[in-house]
Write a protein that holds these residues in place. Structure first.
Motif, PDB file in Angstrom:
ATOM      1  N   ARG A  77       1.646   4.428  -8.335  1.00 30.32           N
ATOM      2  CA  ARG A  77       0.887   3.622  -7.591  1.00 30.32           C
ATOM      3  C   ARG A  77       0.464   5.036  -6.537  1.00 30.32           C
ATOM      4  O   ARG A  77      -0.734   4.716  -5.904  1.00 30.32           O
ATOM      5  CB  ARG A  77       1.927   2.926  -6.749  1.00 30.32           C
ATOM      6  CG  ARG A  77       1.242   1.705  -5.859  1.00 30.32           C
ATOM      7  CD  ARG A  77       2.277   0.851  -4.829  1.00 30.32           C
ATOM      8  NE  ARG A  77       3.371   0.424  -5.862  1.00 30.32           N
ATOM      9  CZ  ARG A  77       3.755  -0.743  -5.324  1.00 30.32           C
ATOM     10  NH1 ARG A  77       3.745  -1.094  -3.941  1.00 30.32           N
ATOM     11  NH2 ARG A  77       4.822  -1.141  -6.056  1.00 30.32           N
ATOM     12  N   LYS A 114      -6.323   8.945  -5.862  1.00 28.72           N
ATOM     13  CA  LYS A 114      -7.654   8.843  -6.611  1.00 28.72           C
ATOM     14  C   LYS A 114      -8.639   7.886  -5.712  1.00 28.72           C
ATOM     15  O   LYS A 114      -9.779   8.045  -5.642  1.00 28.72           O
ATOM     16  CB  LYS A 114      -7.462   8.487  -8.194  1.00 28.72           C
ATOM     17  CG  LYS A 114      -6.849   9.708  -8.869  1.00 28.72           C
ATOM     18  CD  LYS A 114      -6.379   9.211 -10.118  1.00 28.72           C
ATOM     19  CE  LYS A 114      -5.654  10.062 -10.703  1.00 28.72           C
ATOM     20  NZ  LYS A 114      -4.625   9.598 -11.839  1.00 28.72           N
ATOM     21  N   SER A 115      -8.229   6.859  -5.596  1.00 22.97           N
ATOM     22  CA  SER A 115      -9.153   5.693  -4.982  1.00 22.97           C
ATOM     23  C   SER A 115      -9.480   6.007  -3.499  1.00 22.97           C
ATOM     24  O   SER A 115     -10.483   5.404  -3.284  1.00 22.97           O
ATOM     25  CB  SER A 115      -8.447   4.253  -5.107  1.00 22.97           C
ATOM     26  OG  SER A 115      -7.214   4.227  -4.320  1.00 22.97           O
ATOM     27  N   GLU A 116      -8.378   6.443  -3.033  1.00 26.55           N
ATOM     28  CA  GLU A 116      -8.937   6.546  -1.568  1.00 26.55           C
ATOM     29  C   GLU A 116      -9.706   7.874  -1.050  1.00 26.55           C
ATOM     30  O   GLU A 116     -10.042   8.176   0.225  1.00 26.55           O
ATOM     31  CB  GLU A 116      -7.379   6.710  -0.714  1.00 26.55           C
ATOM     32  CG  GLU A 116      -7.177   5.185  -0.216  1.00 26.55           C
ATOM     33  CD  GLU A 116      -5.884   5.155   0.495  1.00 26.55           C
ATOM     34  OE1 GLU A 116      -5.738   5.937   1.485  1.00 26.55           O
ATOM     35  OE2 GLU A 116      -4.950   4.119   0.416  1.00 26.55           O
ATOM     36  N   ARG A 139      -6.630   5.878   7.643  1.00 31.43           N
ATOM     37  CA  ARG A 139      -7.118   6.406   6.522  1.00 31.43           C
ATOM     38  C   ARG A 139      -8.091   7.634   6.580  1.00 31.43           C
ATOM     39  O   ARG A 139      -9.253   7.496   6.440  1.00 31.43           O
ATOM     40  CB  ARG A 139      -7.813   5.220   5.684  1.00 31.43           C
ATOM     41  CG  ARG A 139      -6.946   3.886   5.464  1.00 31.43           C
ATOM     42  CD  ARG A 139      -7.335   3.075   4.654  1.00 31.43           C
ATOM     43  NE  ARG A 139      -6.319   2.072   4.601  1.00 31.43           N
ATOM     44  CZ  ARG A 139      -6.144   1.146   3.541  1.00 31.43           C
ATOM     45  NH1 ARG A 139      -6.940   1.415   2.561  1.00 31.43           N
ATOM     46  NH2 ARG A 139      -5.131   0.003   3.506  1.00 31.43           N
ATOM     47  N   ASN A 197       0.597  -1.090   0.073  1.00 29.88           N
ATOM     48  CA  ASN A 197       0.004   0.045   0.164  1.00 29.88           C
ATOM     49  C   ASN A 197       0.818   1.307  -0.003  1.00 29.88           C
ATOM     50  O   ASN A 197       0.467   2.057  -0.686  1.00 29.88           O
ATOM     51  CB  ASN A 197      -0.996  -0.101   1.167  1.00 29.88           C
ATOM     52  CG  ASN A 197      -2.114   0.949   1.163  1.00 29.88           C
ATOM     53  OD1 ASN A 197      -2.710   1.212  -0.065  1.00 29.88           O
ATOM     54  ND2 ASN A 197      -2.395   1.740   2.138  1.00 29.88           N
ATOM     55  N   SER A 231      -2.535   6.488  -7.975  1.00 31.88           N
ATOM     56  CA  SER A 231      -3.746   5.884  -8.030  1.00 31.88           C
ATOM     57  C   SER A 231      -4.334   5.672  -6.513  1.00 31.88           C
ATOM     58  O   SER A 231      -5.706   5.713  -6.243  1.00 31.88           O
ATOM     59  CB  SER A 231      -3.543   4.257  -8.735  1.00 31.88           C
ATOM     60  OG  SER A 231      -2.843   3.418  -7.665  1.00 31.88           O
ATOM     61  N   ARG A 232      -3.372   5.814  -5.647  1.00 32.38           N
ATOM     62  CA  ARG A 232      -4.075   5.670  -4.193  1.00 32.38           C
ATOM     63  C   ARG A 232      -4.578   6.918  -3.987  1.00 32.38           C
ATOM     64  O   ARG A 232      -5.897   7.229  -3.328  1.00 32.38           O
ATOM     65  CB  ARG A 232      -2.868   5.559  -3.266  1.00 32.38           C
ATOM     66  CG  ARG A 232      -2.818   4.289  -2.287  1.00 32.38           C
ATOM     67  CD  ARG A 232      -1.838   4.120  -1.396  1.00 32.38           C
ATOM     68  NE  ARG A 232      -2.322   4.510  -0.005  1.00 32.38           N
ATOM     69  CZ  ARG A 232      -1.533   4.689   1.135  1.00 32.38           C
ATOM     70  NH1 ARG A 232      -0.297   4.670   0.984  1.00 32.38           N
ATOM     71  NH2 ARG A 232      -2.258   5.246   2.193  1.00 32.38           N
TER      72      ARG A 232
END
Lengths: 200, 200
Positions: B126, B132-134, B78, B59, B129-130
């Protein structure tokens, strides 16, 4: 470090090395993991091999891989001269100087009655029996110039007083390359008392 | 050291540690053999376990013992804040300060085209993309205040210019406990430009 118990344990274990505190241990661990994994693996193997495999030489008490160390096995080192040192690092310093070619006896310490270290603990009997059986003609007492080192040297000399062998001590004086202004008083006194004619 | 190949190999292997030269390695090896064999054995085991077992977190790229590191597994980390650092030791320093409670992304380096280190090598894709996705709301670019660290921070900021997230950089200024007379000019300039009203 909550993120890796293995890393925590590595940092904690590195602190057994002399002069390595928490910060240095962290720096070492990160360095090994980031840039030196092969070195770390090699070190792990070398440590394991050395901790299990290095023992004391039956003859001189120095570190050795087998019963008799690499110096004692050489017949030319049994030339009638025996040098007594306190530790393997002292022996190494003499070997690296490269001039002395006789045998050694490593006390692995010095007499220190207050810590319970007597003649038995540092192997004096073994040294004396070697002196007798090997026909040693000169015994060089290269213990450190400290109170304990001097006491240990005098104790050994006393125990051999009845035998006709030459017992010597390393010369004390000004270090080569040293400046008189930086040399302590005791050393200067020794240097004066040990002065030699220039033709020597 | 002619007297013990195992000891030779241990000294040579210890030199893989940062800041350890020949003499220090000798001192460490002798110390372990004379007074710390159990510590040496423990270190050997810890090294072996760490070199084989420590990997990168899937991660955040930080060191971890399993796929996800001990920080990333905590749901409370998070919280929409992500801190980008260059190395695990930077992360550790922030963790030890104890104030920051969000997530991390460890670049394991910085952009350095001259050494062939581009966005791919430090995992920028990576990271993006984190982000964006999180649903990251603030990205703290805590790369080092060096030319490479600044360039890396600006590169990441540029790549995220089209997204509505807050991108911040750590404040530069006078270290707490520092004296003005010893602070360099760049830092003083930063401190002046970043000055705040006393009521803040």
């Amino acid at each position: 470090m909550a993120f890796s118990p293995l890393l925590d344990e590595l940092v904690e274990s590195l602190r057994c090395l002399p002069g390595v505190g928490q910060k240095t241990a962290q720096r070492m661990a990160f360095h090994l993991l980031e840039r030196g994994r092969s070195g770390g693996t090699r070190l792990s193997q070398a440590l394991s091999n050395a901790m299990d495999g290095v023992r004391r030489c039956d003859n001189c008490q120095n570190f050795a891989d087998s019963e008799i160390c690499g110096i004692c096995v050489k017949p030319e080192r049994r030339n009638g001269t025996l040098c007594v040192v306190e530790s393997p690092s002292d022996l190494l310093a003499i070997e690296q100087a490269g001039d002395y070619r006789g045998g050694y006896f490593v006390l692995m310490g010095h007499l220190s009655p207050i810590d319970g270290i007597g003649p038995e603990e540092i192997g004096i009997e073994r040294l004396l029996s070697r002196v007798k059986s090997e026909g040693v003609s000169e015994l060089i007492l290269a213990t450190n110039p400290t109170v304990e080192g001097e006491a240990t040297a005098h104790y050994i000399a006393d125990r051999l007083a009845d035998r006709e062998i030459l017992i010597t001590r390393l010369a004390h004086g000004i270090p080569v390359g040293g400046e008189l202004g930086y040399v302590d008083g005791f050393t200067l006194t020794h240097a004066f008392r040990g002065r030699k004619p220039l033709t020597d």
